[in-house]
Design an enzyme around this catalytic site. Structure first.
Site, PDB file in Angstrom:
ATOM      1  N   TYR A  43      51.095  44.541  38.518  1.00 24.56           N
ATOM      2  CA  TYR A  43      49.676  44.783  38.799  1.00 24.56           C
ATOM      3  C   TYR A  43      48.958  44.951  37.460  1.00 24.56           C
ATOM      4  CZ  TYR A  43      46.042  46.993  41.852  1.00 24.56           C
ATOM      5  OH  TYR A  43      44.917  47.312  42.575  1.00 24.56           O
ATOM      6  N   GLU A  46      46.827  35.275  45.302  1.00 24.67           N
ATOM      7  CA  GLU A  46      46.720  36.008  44.049  1.00 24.67           C
ATOM      8  C   GLU A  46      47.180  35.080  42.933  1.00 24.67           C
ATOM      9  OE1 GLU A  46      48.629  39.881  44.333  1.00 24.67           O
ATOM     10  OE2 GLU A  46      46.847  40.668  45.350  1.00 24.67           O
ATOM     11  N   THR A  94      55.663  33.579  48.790  1.00 22.57           N
ATOM     12  CA  THR A  94      55.210  33.513  47.392  1.00 22.57           C
ATOM     13  C   THR A  94      55.509  32.104  46.915  1.00 22.57           C
ATOM     14  OG1 THR A  94      55.819  35.835  47.059  1.00 22.57           O
ATOM     15  CG2 THR A  94      55.483  34.508  45.072  1.00 22.57           C
ATOM     16  N   GLU A 129      48.659  34.368  39.625  1.00 18.75           N
ATOM     17  CA  GLU A 129      49.549  35.120  38.734  1.00 18.75           C
ATOM     18  C   GLU A 129      50.409  34.159  37.914  1.00 18.75           C
ATOM     19  OE1 GLU A 129      51.683  38.424  40.443  1.00 18.75           O
ATOM     20  OE2 GLU A 129      50.296  38.610  42.132  1.00 18.75           O
ATOM     21  N   ASP A 188      50.891  34.788  44.812  1.00 15.05           N
ATOM     22  CA  ASP A 188      51.369  35.885  45.656  1.00 15.05           C
ATOM     23  C   ASP A 188      50.462  35.939  46.892  1.00 15.05           C
ATOM     24  OD1 ASP A 188      52.323  38.280  46.676  1.00 15.05           O
ATOM     25  OD2 ASP A 188      51.219  39.515  45.235  1.00 15.05           O
ATOM     26  N   ARG A 247      38.840  51.421  48.126  1.00 11.78           N
ATOM     27  CA  ARG A 247      38.667  52.872  48.170  1.00 11.78           C
ATOM     28  C   ARG A 247      37.247  53.309  47.846  1.00 11.78           C
ATOM     29  NH1 ARG A 247      43.612  51.668  46.299  1.00 11.78           N
ATOM     30  NH2 ARG A 247      42.974  51.464  44.129  1.00 11.78           N
ATOM     31  N   GLN A 255      47.782  44.500  54.691  1.00 10.77           N
ATOM     32  CA  GLN A 255      47.950  45.325  53.482  1.00 10.77           C
ATOM     33  C   GLN A 255      47.146  46.621  53.568  1.00 10.77           C
ATOM     34  OE1 GLN A 255      46.881  43.212  49.910  1.00 10.77           O
ATOM     35  NE2 GLN A 255      47.493  44.864  48.537  1.00 10.77           N
ATOM     36  N   ARG A 266      45.418  40.606  53.587  1.00 16.12           N
ATOM     37  CA  ARG A 266      44.663  41.800  53.192  1.00 16.12           C
ATOM     38  C   ARG A 266      44.472  42.812  54.317  1.00 16.12           C
ATOM     39  NH1 ARG A 266      45.618  41.475  47.960  1.00 16.12           N
ATOM     40  NH2 ARG A 266      44.696  39.643  46.997  1.00 16.12           N
ATOM     41  N   LYS A 269      52.906  41.080  51.902  1.00 17.21           N
ATOM     42  CA  LYS A 269      53.313  40.255  50.762  1.00 17.21           C
ATOM     43  C   LYS A 269      54.628  39.523  51.020  1.00 17.21           C
ATOM     44  CE  LYS A 269      50.215  42.031  47.801  1.00 17.21           C
ATOM     45  NZ  LYS A 269      49.343  41.254  46.921  1.00 17.21           N
ATOM     46  N   ASP A 283      56.857  42.271  41.783  1.00 18.01           N
ATOM     47  CA  ASP A 283      55.475  41.901  41.480  1.00 18.01           C
ATOM     48  C   ASP A 283      54.755  43.083  40.843  1.00 18.01           C
ATOM     49  OD1 ASP A 283      53.375  40.030  41.447  1.00 18.01           O
ATOM     50  OD2 ASP A 283      52.479  40.945  43.214  1.00 18.01           O
ATOM     51  N   GLU A 320      38.351  39.312  45.993  1.00 18.88           N
ATOM     52  CA  GLU A 320      37.380  39.646  44.950  1.00 18.88           C
ATOM     53  C   GLU A 320      36.216  38.654  44.949  1.00 18.88           C
ATOM     54  OE1 GLU A 320      41.060  39.762  42.413  1.00 18.88           O
ATOM     55  OE2 GLU A 320      39.703  40.898  41.114  1.00 18.88           O
ATOM     56  N   HIS A 342      41.246  43.074  38.083  1.00 21.25           N
ATOM     57  CA  HIS A 342      41.706  43.041  39.473  1.00 21.25           C
ATOM     58  C   HIS A 342      41.940  44.456  39.993  1.00 21.25           C
ATOM     59  CE1 HIS A 342      43.795  41.768  43.099  1.00 21.25           C
ATOM     60  NE2 HIS A 342      44.807  42.546  42.779  1.00 21.25           N
ATOM     61  N   TYR A 361      49.585  49.933  53.366  1.00 24.84           N
ATOM     62  CA  TYR A 361      49.990  50.168  51.980  1.00 24.84           C
ATOM     63  C   TYR A 361      50.088  51.633  51.563  1.00 24.84           C
ATOM     64  CZ  TYR A 361      45.433  51.241  49.787  1.00 24.84           C
ATOM     65  OH  TYR A 361      44.268  51.823  49.395  1.00 24.84           O
TER      66      TYR A 361
HETATM   67 MN    MN Z   1      50.451  40.294  43.395  1.00 27.24          MN
END
Ligand code: MN
Length: 396
Positions: A113, A178, A236, A180, A212, A127, A219, A216, A232, A111, A337, A118, A223
């Site tokens: 990015y 997600e 999927t 995608e 995906d 962050r 994650q 969260r 993840k 996967d 988001e 995003h 991560y």
């Molecule tokens: Mn993804």
């Protein structure tokens, strides 16, 4: 390019996603064994008698994909001729009565990015810093995912259990999607042998919609420093019909203007993105609407980068594009988001609010390329969330 007419009446409607121009490949059953088929209008043509003898025996498209681009083109021409207006009428299967299965055996799943908005949004949310990671404009970022949990649209998804923080364990509280595209690698490459972007484009067989599913809270805790893992790995989903690269050829669009000059190995010879309208629906209501041209790197660039150190690619490898989000909030491709990590819950038509996915919610991705009086549709990539299993007594 205009609509190509078929003797299958439903394939000639400007509304269908499956006109003669499309001819996507899937695997279906109607009570018996799973068989390979091609979607045409609201029907399916079985392909057992077409193509090289025995190539579809396994009940998936892997052996056919391995034949390579010349065989793909010859087969597509054969199917298109068989379904064209004026050709002999053949028996078909109604999609309404068919169960769809995984169209191919996923060899490995990676996967990426490549959605710029995003990446910027996630940086700000996670962050608190605006802007992209320092490497983002130079390198297609990705991680090695799990092929074992890739499932076809319609498969229920179990809310995962996991570590939510120091000493905290339980059902994920921030379950997300997600939006995608998935690129399917049709022919492999040798270990130690990098492939160019032009070669990578040749190797790609087709595309599916890909969700995906993402936990969260898991994650956010796991991560750093090695990236997503359990957040993840649990599921999927992909749409059941492989839309071939050939069907999308007229919808190619260039990647956006490069803000940083890429190293030459990542330069594209021809437009590598596609003009595909994408939507996310929650409980039947559209909550996001964007376009695949929002991506910064194409699947061919990602595949080239994947192989550049010598990693061999395999028939049936699946490459996720990365979450596709546009600049407007209505174009965001994840609930993280859309609700800004729960800070701005959104309201559905039925009056309920959401920050993340609730048990029982059905999330659906749809997509199509809009031609002149016809559509190249992807069908649906849908999944309903089941409650987590009870936490085992040995787990906490
Ligand atoms: Mn993804």
């Amino acid at each position: 390019m205009a609509l190509k007419k078929s003797w299958v009446t439903s394939a000639n409607s400007p509304e269908t996603g499956f006109p003669l121009n499309n001819l996507p490949y899937g695997v279906f059953s109607t009570g018996g064994a799973a068989r390979c088929g091609v979607a045409i209008g609201d029907m399916i043509l079985t392909v057992d008698e077409l193509g090289p003898a025995g190539i579809f025996e396994a009940g998936n498209w892997n052996a056919f994909m391995a034949l390579g681009p010349k065989a793909w083109a010859a087969f597509r021409a054969e199917v298109q001729a068989a379904l064209s207006e004026g050709a002999e009428v053949r028996p078909l299967v109604a999609q309404a009565g068919a169960t769809m299965h995984m169209p191919f055996a996923v060899a490995e799943y990676t996967d990426f990015y490549a959605g710029r908005q995003h990446a910027e949004n996630m940086g700000e949310i996670l962050r608190g810093t605006k802007g992209l990671p320092a490497n983002w404009l130079h390198i297609p970022i990705g991680y090695n995912g799990r092929a074992s949990s890739v499932v076809v649209s319609g498969t229920d998804i179990r809310r995962p259990l996991g570590q939510l923080g120091a000493g905290r364990f339980g059902p994920c509280q921030k379950l997300d999607i997600e939006l995608e595209l998935g690129a399917i690698v049709g022919t492999g490459s040798r270990m130690g042998q990098p492939v160019s972007v032009a070669e990578a484009d040749e190797m790609i067989f087709g595309y599916v919609l890909l969700n995906d599913w993402s936990a969260r809270d898991i994650q956010g805790w796991e991560y750093q420093p090695l990236g997503p893992f359990q957040s993840k790995a649990f599921a999927t989903s992909i749409s059941p019909w492989i839309v071939t690269k050939a069907a999308l050829e007229a919808f190619r669009k260039p990647t956006p203007l490069r803000e940083e000059l890429l190293l030459p190995y990542l330069n594209e010879q021809k437009p590598g993105l596609y003009d595909i309208e994408l939507e996310v629906q929650l409980a039947g209501e559209t909550i996001s609407h964007t376009n695949a041209t929002r991506l910064y790197y194409s699947a061919a660039q990602q595949l080239t980068h994947h192989s550049i150190g010598g990693c061999p690619m395999r028939v049936g490898d699946l490459l996720g594009s990365g979450t596709i989000s546009g600049p407007l909030p209505a174009e965001f491709g994840s609930l993280m988001e859309l609700s800004w990590n729960g800070a701005k819950p959104f309201t559905l038509a039925n009056g309920e609010t959401r920050s993340f996915i609730e048990d029982g919610d059905t999330l659906t991705l749809t997509g199509h390329a809009q031609g002149d009086g016809f559509r190249i549709g992807f069908g649906e990539c849908s999944g309903t969330i089941l409650p987590a299993i009870n936490t085992p007594d040995w787990a906490t």
